[in-house]
Motif scaffolding. Structure first.
Motif, PDB file in Angstrom:
ATOM      1  N   ALA A  42      84.530  61.882  10.404  1.00  0.00           N
ATOM      2  CA  ALA A  42      84.646  60.502  10.887  1.00  0.00           C
ATOM      3  C   ALA A  42      83.927  59.496  10.001  1.00  0.00           C
ATOM      4  N   GLY A  43      83.125  59.984   9.046  1.00  0.00           N
ATOM      5  CA  GLY A  43      82.310  59.082   8.246  1.00  0.00           C
ATOM      6  C   GLY A  43      80.962  58.870   8.924  1.00  0.00           C
ATOM      7  N   ASP A  76      75.281  64.622   2.430  1.00  0.00           N
ATOM      8  CA  ASP A  76      75.783  65.970   2.188  1.00  0.00           C
ATOM      9  C   ASP A  76      75.912  66.703   3.521  1.00  0.00           C
ATOM     10  N   PRO A  77      77.120  66.742   4.119  1.00  0.00           N
ATOM     11  CA  PRO A  77      77.284  67.378   5.432  1.00  0.00           C
ATOM     12  C   PRO A  77      76.737  68.802   5.491  1.00  0.00           C
ATOM     13  N   LYS A  78      76.868  69.543   4.395  1.00  0.00           N
ATOM     14  CA  LYS A  78      76.370  70.931   4.409  1.00  0.00           C
ATOM     15  C   LYS A  78      74.851  70.964   4.525  1.00  0.00           C
ATOM     16  N   GLN A  79      74.173  70.038   3.838  1.00  0.00           N
ATOM     17  CA  GLN A  79      72.710  69.962   3.942  1.00  0.00           C
ATOM     18  C   GLN A  79      72.279  69.490   5.343  1.00  0.00           C
ATOM     19  N   MET A  80      73.057  68.574   5.894  1.00  0.00           N
ATOM     20  CA  MET A  80      72.760  68.081   7.252  1.00  0.00           C
ATOM     21  C   MET A  80      72.840  69.244   8.242  1.00  0.00           C
ATOM     22  N   ILE A  81      73.892  70.056   8.100  1.00  0.00           N
ATOM     23  CA  ILE A  81      74.047  71.228   8.967  1.00  0.00           C
ATOM     24  C   ILE A  81      72.895  72.215   8.735  1.00  0.00           C
ATOM     25  N   ALA A  82      72.527  72.430   7.480  1.00  0.00           N
ATOM     26  CA  ALA A  82      71.471  73.401   7.148  1.00  0.00           C
ATOM     27  C   ALA A  82      70.127  73.019   7.760  1.00  0.00           C
ATOM     28  N   HIS A  83      69.847  71.726   7.868  1.00  0.00           N
ATOM     29  CA  HIS A  83      68.544  71.277   8.383  1.00  0.00           C
ATOM     30  C   HIS A  83      68.600  70.831   9.854  1.00  0.00           C
ATOM     31  N   GLY A  88      79.255  71.140  22.595  1.00  0.00           N
ATOM     32  CA  GLY A  88      79.564  72.340  21.816  1.00  0.00           C
ATOM     33  C   GLY A  88      81.045  72.613  21.714  1.00  0.00           C
ATOM     34  N   GLY A  89      81.835  72.141  22.690  1.00  0.00           N
ATOM     35  CA  GLY A  89      83.288  72.300  22.629  1.00  0.00           C
ATOM     36  C   GLY A  89      83.881  71.530  21.463  1.00  0.00           C
ATOM     37  N   LEU A  90      83.404  70.298  21.254  1.00  0.00           N
ATOM     38  CA  LEU A  90      83.866  69.500  20.113  1.00  0.00           C
ATOM     39  C   LEU A  90      83.341  70.085  18.811  1.00  0.00           C
ATOM     40  N   GLU A  91      82.141  70.633  18.843  1.00  0.00           N
ATOM     41  CA  GLU A  91      81.588  71.252  17.629  1.00  0.00           C
ATOM     42  C   GLU A  91      82.430  72.460  17.199  1.00  0.00           C
ATOM     43  N   LEU A  92      82.882  73.257  18.175  1.00  0.00           N
ATOM     44  CA  LEU A  92      83.767  74.380  17.841  1.00  0.00           C
ATOM     45  C   LEU A  92      85.100  73.857  17.316  1.00  0.00           C
ATOM     46  N   ALA A  93      85.630  72.815  17.942  1.00  0.00           N
ATOM     47  CA  ALA A  93      86.904  72.233  17.479  1.00  0.00           C
ATOM     48  C   ALA A  93      86.786  71.736  16.037  1.00  0.00           C
ATOM     49  N   LEU A  94      85.635  71.156  15.692  1.00  0.00           N
ATOM     50  CA  LEU A  94      85.440  70.630  14.336  1.00  0.00           C
ATOM     51  C   LEU A  94      85.311  71.734  13.298  1.00  0.00           C
ATOM     52  N   ALA A  95      84.970  72.945  13.742  1.00  0.00           N
ATOM     53  CA  ALA A  95      84.925  74.083  12.814  1.00  0.00           C
ATOM     54  C   ALA A  95      86.325  74.618  12.535  1.00  0.00           C
ATOM     55  N   CYS A  96      87.301  74.267  13.397  1.00  0.00           N
ATOM     56  CA  CYS A  96      88.689  74.670  13.175  1.00  0.00           C
ATOM     57  C   CYS A  96      89.296  73.837  12.041  1.00  0.00           C
ATOM     58  N   HIS A  97      90.394  74.322  11.499  1.00  0.00           N
ATOM     59  CA  HIS A  97      90.992  73.660  10.338  1.00  0.00           C
ATOM     60  C   HIS A  97      91.860  72.460  10.709  1.00  0.00           C
ATOM     61  N   TYR A  98      92.339  72.433  11.958  1.00  0.00           N
ATOM     62  CA  TYR A  98      93.296  71.394  12.358  1.00  0.00           C
ATOM     63  C   TYR A  98      93.209  71.255  13.868  1.00  0.00           C
ATOM     64  N   ARG A  99      93.256  70.001  14.357  1.00  0.00           N
ATOM     65  CA  ARG A  99      93.044  69.752  15.783  1.00  0.00           C
ATOM     66  C   ARG A  99      94.206  68.940  16.373  1.00  0.00           C
ATOM     67  N   ILE A 100      94.761  69.475  17.463  1.00  0.00           N
ATOM     68  CA  ILE A 100      95.859  68.818  18.174  1.00  0.00           C
ATOM     69  C   ILE A 100      95.354  68.491  19.576  1.00  0.00           C
ATOM     70  N   ALA A 101      95.575  67.274  20.053  1.00  0.00           N
ATOM     71  CA  ALA A 101      95.073  66.883  21.383  1.00  0.00           C
ATOM     72  C   ALA A 101      96.169  66.222  22.201  1.00  0.00           C
ATOM     73  N   VAL A 102      96.081  66.397  23.511  1.00  0.00           N
ATOM     74  CA  VAL A 102      97.022  65.764  24.431  1.00  0.00           C
ATOM     75  C   VAL A 102      96.595  64.315  24.642  1.00  0.00           C
ATOM     76  N   ASN A 103      97.521  63.401  24.428  1.00  0.00           N
ATOM     77  CA  ASN A 103      97.229  61.965  24.547  1.00  0.00           C
ATOM     78  C   ASN A 103      97.439  61.504  25.983  1.00  0.00           C
ATOM     79  N   THR A 139      76.543  67.801  13.702  1.00  0.00           N
ATOM     80  CA  THR A 139      76.057  66.609  12.997  1.00  0.00           C
ATOM     81  C   THR A 139      76.805  66.438  11.670  1.00  0.00           C
ATOM     82  N   GLY A 140      76.734  67.449  10.825  1.00  0.00           N
ATOM     83  CA  GLY A 140      77.366  67.358   9.503  1.00  0.00           C
ATOM     84  C   GLY A 140      78.877  67.309   9.578  1.00  0.00           C
ATOM     85  N   ARG A 141      79.463  68.133  10.447  1.00  0.00           N
ATOM     86  CA  ARG A 141      80.931  68.182  10.508  1.00  0.00           C
ATOM     87  C   ARG A 141      81.515  66.869  11.035  1.00  0.00           C
TER      88      ARG A 141
END
Length: 655
Positions: free
Chosen positions: A166-167, A268-275, A122-137, A159-161
């Motif tokens: 990433a494709g 369709d990522p939006k449909q994937m999220i919806a279902h 769920g942490g990555l799912e919240l990050a994917l809802a953000c507009h831009y992601r910065i990570a420590v390498n 799933t959809g995001r």
């Protein structure tokens, strides 16, 4: 500073600086890690409303989401999963979380997140809802979707995001395998937009991203095209083929449910999220998910067996006596985990193969030559035993002969520092017998590793009638320090795992003696849910070792049996290239198994001796509870985790 109208929250902090950038920080109270509990998500909903209002009022230019802990977010709160699995509760809770994450994505002002440490589930799912992601390498930053290990898949619109970013192929692989990525790998998959070298840079880069209104781009069309039209069906079928190689649908339904969802809506990522919710809800309450949650909590409980607080011991030096397969691999594993290790045997000729195997393991697990060289420098051959006086832990892993073990410990006792652990890796000899040669027999504990050491997580911490509780806790602390899982077992022939395994293996061998197909028996055990069949397992353990342990447990190997004849001929299994099977490149060469009308049923019959013996072991108090027997058998033998262990399976009428 905090905005005057910011609603009060327990787990979140929100402030707005002079540049009108909002800083949203998560610090879940009374928890060592950040998790997305229902309370935490409820507070986020309140703050998102506040952020929306500030944006409309023109007093906020953007938001940066950070963690106040060393890790970002470890996902949803698993302790809530049992109550959340109620179909009357779960759909609404998921819809609410979906809606909050969607509102973050729909914000007109930039919403950036800075990731340090683990960012999973769920942490990555919240990050994917953000507009831009910065990570420590760095090595601490880990991203991924481990939900499949709990019998589910991402349920907060991940799933959809993830497919959008990433494709389809890369995202689905990530969700189907539970693989955890380093920051650099996550950036290569477009799950992260920018890398920084140090956590201290996250605030500065977050500020720049907000002021520049940076926004992540979706995966390129060439990648997304694999989800379009008829090709998606072919991609889905390939995924099913790979999934079937690893698990049966009836045992682990989550990967197959995710592939079905992708086949229907993956373009369709939006449909994937919806279902997503409709596909997710039945999995959460499934027996597989319930049992995998139980296994998770039992595994976590083992971490509490070590010494706590300021008295927690430090382990920097290990001395291993015996450079055979087991001793050499224990030494290599300790060096891999960062300890200085001295490895003793009678001469360099015996130690060299262990060093060669160690280098091979290091090359496989460590990515750079520098890291491999550093690990090799921590593993020192020591024919004369010079490492004994300096070590914090001495582990004996020589041949299973009482007199030899007694001599090793009697000599070492005089040279060891008083605080050092003295441990034997015996697989079958009671500690009390070994300790007879010691001035202080209470010092000797058992640390029983399993082969292959690098792969199997269990170490049985063996407690004799002579040990006190403290020495066992120190032993468990060492096991945890090398990244393994300790299960405390009383000193009794075969302990837990070998004692339960041996009747199962010998029963299967007896069936082969009577003319049954070894291939069919192995296939049946795998169909039941075991990682390997009993005949292949006997070959892997070594027929000589199997016969020795059987003798220690009072079980006979008839002299005229095929088993005895193979041993007499030196055909000891995998290590000699032939046993019940011929072996090439570490793999058993098997003929095609004859057909059988009910392989899982045959597998269930095969495991009965194992389940029966596990019950006896608990009744005798060799382990403290059925829970400990179950987690020990899962970690030590790979017993079907989806069944929750042998005794849980019997309780449920499934074994």
């Amino acid at each position: 500073m905090a905005h005057p109208d910011t609603p009060p929250t327990k787990h979140w902090d929100f402030s707005v600086d002079v540049e009108q950038i909002g800083w949203l920080t998560l610090d879940v109270k009374d928890n060592s890690v950040n998790v997305l509990s229902r309370e935490v998500i409820g507070e986020l909903e309140t703050l998102v409303t506040h952020i929306e209002n500030l944006g409309k009022a023109g007093t906020l230019v953007g938001v940066v989401l950070l963690s106040a802990k060393s890790g970002f977010i470890a996902g949803a709160d698993i302790s809530e999963f049992d109550q959340m699995s109620d179909p009357a509760v779960l759909p609404e809770a998921l819809k609410r979380t979906h809606a909050i994450f969607q509102r973050i994505e729909d914000l007109r002002l930039p919403f950036v997140c800075g990731i340090s440490g683990f960012c999973v589930g769920g942490g990555l799912e919240l990050a994917l809802a953000c507009h831009y992601r910065i990570a420590v390498n760095d090595d601490a930053t880990k991203l991924g979707f481990p939900e499949v290990n709990l019998g589910i898949f991402p349920g907060f619109a991940g799933t959809g995001r993830s497919i959008r970013q990433a494709g389809p192929v890369d995202a689905m692989q990530l969700m189907l395998t539970g693989k955890i990525l380093r920051a650099k790998q996550a950036k290569a998959l477009n799950l992260v937009d920018k890398l920084v070298r140090h956590p201290d840079q996250l605030r500065w880069e977050g500020r720049k991203a907000v002021l520049s209104k940076r926004k992540s781009e979706p995966a390129p069309l060439a990648k997304r095209a694999l989800a379009f039209g008829p090709i998606r069906g072919r991609v889905a079928e390939r995924m099913r083929e790979e999934a079937r190689k690893k698990a049966r649908k009836e045992n682990y339904p989550a990967p197959f449910a995710l592939i079905d969802l992708f086949e229907k809506y993956g373009d369709d990522p939006k449909q994937m999220i919806a279902h997503e919710i409709d596909a997710f809800v039945p999995l959460m309450a499934s027996p597989t998910a319930q049992n995998l949650r139980r296994v998770f909590f039992l595994s976590e409980s083992l971490k509490r067996l070590g010494v706590k607080g300021k008295d927690k011991p430090k382990f920097t030096r290990v001395h291993v006596v015996g450079a055979g397969v087991m001793g050499g691999d224990i030494a290599a594993w300790c060096a891999y985990r960062g300890m200085m290790v001295t490895l003793q045997d009678m001469d360099m000729e015996r130690i060299k193969p262990a060093l060669d195997r160690a280098k091979k393991m290091f090359k496989k697990r460590l990515k750079t030559k520098q890291a491999v060289d550093a690990a090799m420098s921590r593993l020192e051959p020591d024919v004369e035993g010079k490492g004994i006086p300096r070590c914090d832990v001495l582990i004996e892993a020589v041949v299973e002969k009482l007199e030899i073990k007694q001599q090793i410990f009697s000599d070492a006792e005089q040279r060891l520092k008083p605080s050092a652990i003295m441990a034997t890796n015996t697989s079958s000899i009671e500690l009390e017998r070994i300790a007879e040669a010691l001035d202080n027999p209470s010092r000797l504990i058992g640390l029983h590793f399993f082969n292959p050491v690098a792969q199997l997580p269990l170490v049985e911490v063996i407690k004799s009638t002579l040990n006190d509780e403290e020495s066992i806790r120190v032993g468990a602390s060492f096991v945890l320090a090398i990244g393994k899982s300790p299960v405390v077992v009383k000193s009794a022939p075969g302990f837990l795992v070998n004692r339960a395994l041996m009747p199962y293996m010998l029963e299967a061998v007896d069936r082969v003696e009577k003319g049954e197909s070894p291939e069919q028996l192995d296939a049946a055990a795998v169909a039941f849910g075991m990682p390997m069949g009993p005949i292949e397992l006997m070959d892997t353990v070594g027929l000589d070792v199997g016969a020795f342990v059987a003798k220690e447990l009072g079980q006979k190997v008839p002299q005229d049996s095929r088993f005895a004849k193979l041993i007499a001929a030196g055909k000891l299994g995998r290590k000699t290239g032939e046993g019940f099977y011929k072996w090439e490149d570490g793999k058993a060469i098997k003929e095609k198994a004859p057909p059988h009308g009910n392989l899982p049923g045959l597998g269930r019959d095969l495991v009965q001796p194992l389940v029966d013996t596990a019950e006896v072991i608990v009744a005798e108090g060799v382990v403290e509870s059925a829970d400990m027997a179950d987690i020990g058998m899962i970690l030590g033998t790979g017993f079907a985790p989806f069944l929750g262990g042998p005794l849980k399976a019997r309780q449920d009428g499934r074994a």
